[in-house]
Write an enzyme that holds these catalytic residues in place. Structure first.
Site, mmCIF file in Angstrom:
data_model
loop_
_atom_site.group_PDB
_atom_site.id
_atom_site.type_symbol
_atom_site.label_atom_id
_atom_site.label_comp_id
_atom_site.label_asym_id
_atom_site.label_seq_id
_atom_site.Cartn_x
_atom_site.Cartn_y
_atom_site.Cartn_z
ATOM 1 N N ASP A 109 26.923 84.280 -115.843
ATOM 2 C CA ASP A 109 27.141 85.834 -115.997
ATOM 3 C C ASP A 109 27.565 86.194 -117.650
ATOM 4 O O ASP A 109 27.357 86.859 -118.545
ATOM 5 C CB ASP A 109 27.924 86.243 -115.395
ATOM 6 C CG ASP A 109 27.052 86.384 -113.904
ATOM 7 O OD1 ASP A 109 26.022 86.811 -114.174
ATOM 8 O OD2 ASP A 109 28.168 86.437 -113.014
ATOM 9 N N LEU A 110 29.165 85.282 -117.878
ATOM 10 C CA LEU A 110 29.669 85.403 -120.002
ATOM 11 C C LEU A 110 28.331 85.294 -120.516
ATOM 12 O O LEU A 110 28.698 86.548 -121.281
ATOM 13 C CB LEU A 110 30.680 84.176 -119.022
ATOM 14 C CG LEU A 110 31.676 85.269 -118.521
ATOM 15 C CD1 LEU A 110 33.057 83.896 -118.263
ATOM 16 C CD2 LEU A 110 32.315 86.077 -118.757
#
Length: 391
Positions: A172-173
């Site tokens: 996600d990051l």
């Protein structure tokens, strides 16, 4: 101290995203001066409930990626609120969203059919699991499932143990980071062409992109990588080691560093041993080298050894817990902690990690705590907005 506009001052971003990848992307833009308007559905971004811990009624998870944003509420299933969104996009430079693919099209807000013709300068960034088409096109994607699918879990874990999810939502990051980078690339190109464009960042693509060096090792060897715990697959000694106290992580990348290590721990016999003459040989004799090093390290305090080694040019660090890392003097020196008084919640203070992007003339600024649900709806859409749509 006078206010210094950020490098993105004057940029308006409409953020329809929620959870992590999209909000992380838009917080990067907001920290550097963009006006980011976070539009949430009436029930709010679901991460507001992802606790404990909570800051009042809002989960810390939400707080971590939504500072410096104006918060407004729209119910985009309603035609009137879709019209309000379109009116807002008249003055926007960027739209960021991570709806299930097909949702905007169903609402008559698709990029090709509606947004690009009406807003030719708009940069539309979509974050999704897999993209719109292909064998997995339009399917939902979540960090842990993507880690499993793309091989990240297969290379993470102890030797002989089961695959493990990476302990932070790294997919996600990195998807949020790539989305922010893609937006900046599109804006730079817009300076020349005068036209916006569609930007896409998918969890699947981004997970594959961070498999180095395992992916390139596979391309050139044809061999599946094996889990090696903390050890590096290509470099030795590059691992966590026990000492007389705190464990350390040692990252010896070349022969000169290995020689320095042997000198510091008074082990000239290791430097002279033919088995450890270069990295290729050291990698072939990992077990023996590890045993010899830990026998020497047992006489050392780990923190002292790590400090001595790094100051002699050998990358090394004590293995710290999160609290110790956040309290480290260098964390303070790098101004990597942020505290902001929460205007909508007197007596409470927002705490977070600062931007790691350091610009000399136009640094990141921390202007406002994450918004309460719909806190700025009236401000964003005007004080004369229908009261039923203000929160």
């Amino acid at each position: 101290m006078s206010f210094i506009p950020g490098s993105l001052h004057g940029l308006r971003v409409v953020d329809l995203s929620r959870v992590l990848g999209g909000p992380y992307c838009t917080q990067i833009l907001a920290d550097h001066g963009a006006e980011v308007i976070k539009i949430e559905p009436p029930n709010g971004d679901e991460t507001r409930t992802w606790g404990p811990p909570f800051d009042g009624d809002t989960a810390a998870y939400f707080q971590g990626v939504n500072r410096n944003k104006l918060g407004a509420v729209l119910d985009l299933s309603q035609p009137a609120d879709r019209e309000r969104l379109l009116a807002l996009l008249d003055s926007a430079d960027v739209l960021v969203e991570n709806f299930k693919i097909g949702t905007l099209e169903r609402w008559g807000l698709g990029y090709e059919a509606t947004l690009a013709p009406r807003f030719p300068r708009l940069v539309h960034c979509r974050i999704s699991g897999f993209g719109a088409d292909g064998p997995l096109g339009a399917l939902p994607g979540y960090d842990a499932a993507i880690q499993a699918l793309t091989g990240l879990m297969s290379v993470n874990g102890e030797t002989g143990g089961a695959p493990l999810r990476v302990g932070v939502p790294v997919v996600d990051l990195v998807t949020g980071l790539n989305a922010a980078l893609g937006i900046m690339l599109a804006l730079r190109e817009r300076d020349t062409s005068g036209r916006g464009q569609f930007v896409e960042s998918t969890l699947f693509d981004c997970a594959l992109s961070i498999l180095h060096p395992h992916s390139t090792n596979y391309f050139y060897s044809g061999k599946e990588p094996q889990r090696s715990g903390n050890a590096h697959p290509n470099i030795t000694p590059y691992d966590m080691f026990h000492t007389g106290s705190t464990d350390i992580f040692l990252a010896v990348g070349n022969n000169a560093q290995f020689a320095t290590l042997c000198r510091v721990i008074a082990a000239p016999e290791l430097a002279d041993d033919a088995r450890y003459a270069d990295n290729k040989l050291r990698s072939q004799h990992r077990r023996e080298l590890r045993e010899a090093l830990e026998a020497r390290f047992a006489a050392w305090d780990g923190a002292q050894l790590a400090d001595t080694l790094i100051r002699q040019g050998v990358p090394c660090a004590p293995v710290l817990g999160l609290g110790a890392a956040l309290a480290h003097p260098h964390t303070a020196h790098r101004a990597m902690r942020v505290e902001i008084a929460a205007e909508h919640n007197p007596g409470r203070t927002y705490s977070g990690i600062a931007s790691p992007i350091k610009l000399g003339r136009t640094p990141a600024t921390y202007r406002s705590a994450p918004p309460a649900l719909g806190e700025h709806t009236a401000q964003v859409f005007g004080a004369a907005e229908d009261p039923s749509c203000s929160r």
